[in-house]
Design an enzyme around this catalytic site. Structure first.
Site, PDB file in Angstrom:
ATOM      1  N   GLY A 159      46.964  42.624  35.672  1.00 34.44           N
ATOM      2  CA  GLY A 159      47.020  41.692  35.262  1.00 34.44           C
ATOM      3  C   GLY A 159      46.886  42.432  33.579  1.00 34.44           C
ATOM      4  N   ASP A 186      37.893  34.561  33.371  1.00 29.51           N
ATOM      5  CA  ASP A 186      37.827  32.700  33.058  1.00 29.51           C
ATOM      6  C   ASP A 186      36.581  32.079  33.311  1.00 29.51           C
ATOM      7  OD1 ASP A 186      38.416  30.503  33.564  1.00 29.51           O
ATOM      8  OD2 ASP A 186      40.272  31.077  35.192  1.00 29.51           O
ATOM      9  N   ASP A 223      42.729  41.596  31.775  1.00 31.58           N
ATOM     10  CA  ASP A 223      43.805  40.182  31.210  1.00 31.58           C
ATOM     11  C   ASP A 223      42.445  39.083  29.694  1.00 31.58           C
ATOM     12  OD1 ASP A 223      43.325  39.951  33.883  1.00 31.58           O
ATOM     13  OD2 ASP A 223      45.504  39.319  34.172  1.00 31.58           O
TER      14      ASP A 223
HETATM   15  P1  IMP Z   1      37.861  34.818  36.766  1.00 31.82           P
HETATM   16  O1  IMP Z   1      37.379  35.501  37.937  1.00 31.82           O
HETATM   17  O2  IMP Z   1      37.531  33.216  36.573  1.00 31.82           O
HETATM   18  O3  IMP Z   1      36.803  35.173  35.579  1.00 31.82           O
HETATM   19  O4  IMP Z   1      39.144  34.812  37.224  1.00 31.82           O
HETATM   20  C1  IMP Z   1      39.910  36.080  35.876  1.00 31.82           C
HETATM   21  C2  IMP Z   1      40.954  36.008  36.879  1.00 31.82           C
HETATM   22  O5  IMP Z   1      42.293  35.024  36.721  1.00 31.82           O
HETATM   23  C3  IMP Z   1      41.590  37.615  35.676  1.00 31.82           C
HETATM   24  O6  IMP Z   1      42.192  38.490  35.961  1.00 31.82           O
HETATM   25  C4  IMP Z   1      43.323  36.650  35.967  1.00 31.82           C
HETATM   26  O7  IMP Z   1      44.198  37.694  36.639  1.00 31.82           O
HETATM   27  C5  IMP Z   1      42.988  35.184  36.576  1.00 31.82           C
HETATM   28  N1  IMP Z   1      43.244  34.261  35.958  1.00 31.82           N
HETATM   29  C6  IMP Z   1      42.926  33.555  34.983  1.00 31.82           C
HETATM   30  N2  IMP Z   1      43.119  32.496  34.052  1.00 31.82           N
HETATM   31  C7  IMP Z   1      44.307  32.942  34.125  1.00 31.82           C
HETATM   32  C8  IMP Z   1      45.606  32.213  33.503  1.00 31.82           C
HETATM   33  O8  IMP Z   1      45.399  31.482  32.867  1.00 31.82           O
HETATM   34  N3  IMP Z   1      46.944  33.345  33.889  1.00 31.82           N
HETATM   35  C9  IMP Z   1      47.069  33.691  34.315  1.00 31.82           C
HETATM   36  N4  IMP Z   1      46.046  34.767  35.010  1.00 31.82           N
HETATM   37  C10 IMP Z   1      45.031  33.623  35.434  1.00 31.82           C
HETATM   38 MG    MG Z   2      46.627  37.739  38.254  1.00 30.54          MG
END
Ligand code: IMP
Ligand code: MG
Length: 179
Positions: free
Chosen positions: A43, A102, A99
């Site tokens: 990403g 979340d 990228d």
């Molecule tokens: P986390 O572990 O929940 O912080 O997720 C982060 C990962 O989830 C990022 O590196 C993205 O690959 C994916 N992700 C989370 N939200 C989005 C979004 O809105 N669009 C695309 N990918 C996302």
């Molecule tokens: Mg992704």
């Protein structure tokens, strides 16, 4: 605009200005240092290439690929490193380029893993920071934009591996998810 996009959240021009501002901040903070930019695949490859070119620093680059299993729009929290770095980071200043932050589970996992390798420092630079509660007190040291809790694509971000090439960040039409 791409036929599957409902609306544009951040235009290419807005992204470019924000990326240059963050690059200037990093250039100031790391003056005289030689940081290692760690690009998290897939990403962040577009963001990383623009960001790194806009910094004025001696630096190095490496790539790590991680997968967070889950369905396409919700990360599961189960993180697997599918490609690790070969660079020895002991004593180095590491800047992780991501990228989107979340839940923070992905970066929490990566940061903890990197800290065990005794770097001088580890900072997080993210293009987008979703306004949701974060795991393990993970927070961005540098970011381009805060974003509401909705799913976005483009400028490297995918939905089921598609739409990474869009030059803007946008929201998909509802019907795309039911295809
Ligand atoms: P986390 O572990 O929940 O912080 O997720 C982060 C990962 O989830 C990022 O590196 C993205 O690959 C994916 N992700 C989370 N939200 C989005 C979004 O809105 N669009 C695309 N990918 C996302
Ligand atoms: Mg992704």
């Amino acid at each position: 605009m791409h036929k599957d996009i409902e609306s544009i959240y951040y235009s290419a021009d807005e992204i470019s200005a924000a990326v240059r501002a963050v690059a200037a901040e990093i250039t100031r903070d790391y003056a005289g240092k030689n940081p290692l930019f760690l690009c998290i695949l897939k990403g962040s490859f577009i963001f990383a290439s623009d960001l790194i070119r806009a910094t004025e620093l001696d630096s190095r680059v490496d790539f790590m690929e991680v997968r967070s299993y889950g369905n396409e729009t919700v990360s599961s929290g189960v993180i697997t490193v599918t490609k690790d770095i070969k660079t020895d980071i002991a004593g180095r200043d590491v800047i992780i380029i991501e990228d989107i932050l979340d839940t923070g589970r992905t970066l929490g996992y990566i940061k903890k893993m990197l800290l065990e390798r005794k770097p001088a420092s580890v900072k997080i630079c993210t293009l987008l920071d979703k306004m949701v509660e974060k795991a393990d007190n993970v927070k961005a040291d540098y970011k381009c934009f805060d974003i509401e809790n909705q799913f976005v694509v483009g400028y490297g971000l995918d939905y089921a591996q598609d739409y990474r090439n869009l030059p803007y960040i946008g929201i998909l039409k509802k019907e795309v998810y039911s295809k």
